[in-house]
Design an enzyme around this catalytic site. Structure first.
Site, PDB file in Angstrom:
ATOM      1  N   ARG A  62       0.819  -1.216   0.000  1.00 25.95           N
ATOM      2  CA  ARG A  62       0.000   0.000   0.000  1.00 25.95           C
ATOM      3  C   ARG A  62       0.849   1.261   0.000  1.00 25.95           C
ATOM      4  O   ARG A  62       0.445   2.297  -0.486  1.00 25.95           O
ATOM      5  CB  ARG A  62      -0.955  -0.020   1.207  1.00 25.95           C
ATOM      6  CG  ARG A  62      -1.672   1.284   1.404  1.00 25.95           C
ATOM      7  CD  ARG A  62      -2.938   1.211   2.242  1.00 25.95           C
ATOM      8  NE  ARG A  62      -2.944   0.343   3.384  1.00 25.95           N
ATOM      9  CZ  ARG A  62      -2.264   0.558   4.523  1.00 25.95           C
ATOM     10  NH1 ARG A  62      -1.488   1.606   4.656  1.00 25.95           N
ATOM     11  NH2 ARG A  62      -2.372  -0.292   5.513  1.00 25.95           N
ATOM     12  N   TYR A 117     -16.813  20.558 -10.239  1.00 23.56           N
ATOM     13  CA  TYR A 117     -17.351  19.231 -10.562  1.00 23.56           C
ATOM     14  C   TYR A 117     -18.422  18.855  -9.532  1.00 23.56           C
ATOM     15  O   TYR A 117     -18.190  18.953  -8.328  1.00 23.56           O
ATOM     16  CB  TYR A 117     -16.167  18.275 -10.514  1.00 23.56           C
ATOM     17  CG  TYR A 117     -16.420  16.838 -10.849  1.00 23.56           C
ATOM     18  CD1 TYR A 117     -16.890  16.449 -12.097  1.00 23.56           C
ATOM     19  CD2 TYR A 117     -16.122  15.846  -9.912  1.00 23.56           C
ATOM     20  CE1 TYR A 117     -17.062  15.116 -12.395  1.00 23.56           C
ATOM     21  CE2 TYR A 117     -16.286  14.507 -10.207  1.00 23.56           C
ATOM     22  CZ  TYR A 117     -16.765  14.150 -11.444  1.00 23.56           C
ATOM     23  OH  TYR A 117     -16.939  12.829 -11.751  1.00 23.56           O
ATOM     24  N   ASP A 189      -8.485  21.614  -9.141  1.00 25.61           N
ATOM     25  CA  ASP A 189      -8.831  20.454  -9.960  1.00 25.61           C
ATOM     26  C   ASP A 189      -8.369  20.797 -11.379  1.00 25.61           C
ATOM     27  O   ASP A 189      -9.029  21.528 -12.108  1.00 25.61           O
ATOM     28  CB  ASP A 189     -10.345  20.198  -9.902  1.00 25.61           C
ATOM     29  CG  ASP A 189     -10.746  18.936 -10.657  1.00 25.61           C
ATOM     30  OD1 ASP A 189      -9.996  18.523 -11.567  1.00 25.61           O
ATOM     31  OD2 ASP A 189     -11.818  18.381 -10.358  1.00 25.61           O
ATOM     32  N   LYS A 214      -9.111  10.653 -16.956  1.00 22.80           N
ATOM     33  CA  LYS A 214      -9.355  11.406 -18.190  1.00 22.80           C
ATOM     34  C   LYS A 214      -8.111  11.372 -19.080  1.00 22.80           C
ATOM     35  O   LYS A 214      -7.805  10.343 -19.626  1.00 22.80           O
ATOM     36  CB  LYS A 214      -9.796  12.826 -17.835  1.00 22.80           C
ATOM     37  CG  LYS A 214     -10.900  12.877 -16.748  1.00 22.80           C
ATOM     38  CD  LYS A 214     -12.259  12.448 -17.269  1.00 22.80           C
ATOM     39  CE  LYS A 214     -13.269  12.154 -16.169  1.00 22.80           C
ATOM     40  NZ  LYS A 214     -13.573  13.258 -15.266  1.00 22.80           N
TER      41      LYS A 214
HETATM   42  C1  LIG Z   1     -14.160  13.100 -13.887  1.00 23.68           C
HETATM   43  C2  LIG Z   1     -13.765  14.225 -13.047  1.00 23.68           C
HETATM   44  C3  LIG Z   1     -13.431  14.033 -11.715  1.00 23.68           C
HETATM   45  C4  LIG Z   1     -13.568  12.706 -11.015  1.00 23.68           C
HETATM   46  O1  LIG Z   1     -12.781  11.720 -11.568  1.00 23.68           O
HETATM   47  P1  LIG Z   1     -13.179  10.170 -11.428  1.00 23.68           P
HETATM   48  O2  LIG Z   1     -11.935   9.476 -11.791  1.00 23.68           O
HETATM   49  O3  LIG Z   1     -14.334   9.943 -12.340  1.00 23.68           O
HETATM   50  O4  LIG Z   1     -13.545   9.943  -9.989  1.00 23.68           O
HETATM   51  C5  LIG Z   1     -13.010  15.127 -11.006  1.00 23.68           C
HETATM   52  N1  LIG Z   1     -12.937  16.344 -11.554  1.00 23.68           N
HETATM   53  C6  LIG Z   1     -13.257  16.567 -12.835  1.00 23.68           C
HETATM   54  C7  LIG Z   1     -13.153  17.935 -13.383  1.00 23.68           C
HETATM   55  C8  LIG Z   1     -13.687  15.510 -13.622  1.00 23.68           C
HETATM   56  O5  LIG Z   1     -14.049  15.742 -14.880  1.00 23.68           O
END
Ligand SMILES: *Cc1c(COP(=O)(O)O)cnc(C)c1O
Length: 397
Positions: A62, A117, A189, A214
């Site tokens: 971990r 988000y 973010d 993403k």
């Molecule tokens: C998709 C997304 C997240 C969350 O990511 P996951 O891997 O789906 O949990 C956070 N912030 C933004 C801007 C996103 O588009």
């Protein structure tokens, strides 16, 4: 330790080169270009003395493996000299929740931009409020007015630039300087631009997170999150990761690292195709507005130009007023644009959205149906033809 297997370069490497070279330890990898995918929990200690001293490069699965180390080193090099550490999480959302839990405690106040988000808001309204943290949402375009929202107990500000549905561009360096004057930390973010196009830690952000699901993954085949922090915030992040037991699966770690190697070429194409499609859509009679900060006409363009070196393939459009069945006809007609959540993969996507019900600091009233598009790596002529068929169905309905 040198993060690359090349000889020390005479000048700092450009980002594209860093993406290819960083985090590669050819000797440890026994000559292979890529690290092994280490599936492991137990790490054996050779002697009792080593065990007592917790001596050894790795202690427990971990806490890190050769695979996670390679990815962390590559991400650190990409984030730049302000980065003191990178934490890995099983999803983007877990990266956000871990970062928030790391810096906040009961009785604290949090500022969150209104275009964040939605699951980030859900976390604030759900767990954080239950644990005694109050959240105030602010207009992402608030500018210096943000100073008035700080309270003595404001501990952190969370920004998203641009917001991943409506694409407003907050002024991050300004927000960071106000926050730091008041002793608060800034969490960004940075999923839309990735550290390749927006080095947020260089602009005063303390914690920069990625839904690596993403663009870093880039192939719609992993759930993954990363948390990069500067020297001020890293001890908090590192501690929270240990206390919460956050770790990511080895195959996903490997795929995130593999995605990183081609991030520059993929993003360059997303940027090019995205802008071309945005310009083409702006000229369509069915479209009243295109929300894309790299368009000269966009209200966030000046900030984007100042703070970012590129754009990714995600933006939104506002359609002229039309009944739902016309929008559905468009959605059901397009074939190259799949309908589904997430983005950042090689494929184009379209999704309707309406953030009006949950905005609290700003009013979202675009005056027509809204669609978010992800422009993938297909040929743009095919994408235009696909949307043309969609618009024909929209107009006929
Ligand atoms: C998709 C997304 C997240 C969350 O990511 P996951 O891997 O789906 O949990 C956070 N912030 C933004 C801007 C996103 O588009």
């Amino acid at each position: 330790m040198n993060s690359s297997d090349n000889n020390e370069p005479s000048q700092p490497l450009k980002a594209e080169t860093t993406l290819v070279t960083a985090g590669r330890d050819t000797k440890a990898q026994k000559g292979f270009v890529n690290p092994p995918v280490v599936h492991g929990s137990t790490v054996l200690y050779p002697t009792a003395e080593d065990l007592h001293a917790h001596r050894g490069e790795y202690q427990y699965g971990r806490r890190g493996t050769p695979t996670t180390k390679a990815l962390q080193q590559a991400l650190m090099a990409l984030e730049g000299p302000q980065c003191a550490g990178v934490g890995l999480a099983p999803s983007g959302l877990s990266a956000i929740s871990t970062a928030l839990l790391a810096v906040l405690k009961s009785g604290d106040h949090l500022l969150v931009c209104d275009n964040a988000y939605r699951p980030t808001r859900n976390f604030c309204e759900g767990l954080l409020s239950r644990y005694g943290v109050a959240t105030t949402y602010f207009d992402p375009l608030i500018g210096p007015g943000i100073a008035e929202l700080f309270k003595p107990n404001t501990r952190a500000v969370l920004v998203e630039a641009p917001g991943s549905q409506t694409f407003e561009m907050p002024d991050i360096p300004l927000i960071a300087s106000v926050a730091h004057e008041r002793g608060a930390l800034v969490i960004d973010d940075n999923t839309w631009a990735t550290p390749l196009y927006h080095r947020s830690l260089d602009q005063g952000v303390d914690i920069s997170m990625q839904a690596a699901t993403k663009y870093i993954g880039g192939h719609s085949d992993i759930m993954f999150g990363t948390i990069s922090a500067n020297a001020r915030a890293w001890p908090l992040i590192s501690e929270a990761i240990q206390l919460l037991g956050i770790c990511a699966g080895p195959d996903d770690v490997f795929l995130a690292l593999r995605g990183l190697r081609t991030l520059a070429v993929r993003l360059a194409q997303h940027h090019r195709s995205g802008l071309e499609m945005a310009r083409w859509l702006a000229a369509r009679p069915e479209v009243t507005r295109v929300l894309h900060p790299a368009l000269e006409s966009d209200p966030g363009h000046a900030i984007w130009k100042r703070d970012f070196t590129g754009a990714s393939g995600l933006f939104s459009i506002v359609l002229k007023p039309a009944p739902q069945k016309a929008v559905d006809a468009l959605l059901d007609t397009v074939k190259l644009f799949g309908m589904g959540y997430s983005w950042g993969g090689f494929e184009s996507l379209v999704i309707p959205f309406d953030c009006e019900p949950y905005r609290t600091a700003t009013k979202w009233s675009p005056g027509g149906p809204t669609l978010r598009l992800h422009i993938g790596l297909e040929n743009v002529d095919d994408l235009k033809a696909d949307l043309e068929r969609g618009f024909a169905a929209f107009n006929a309905a």
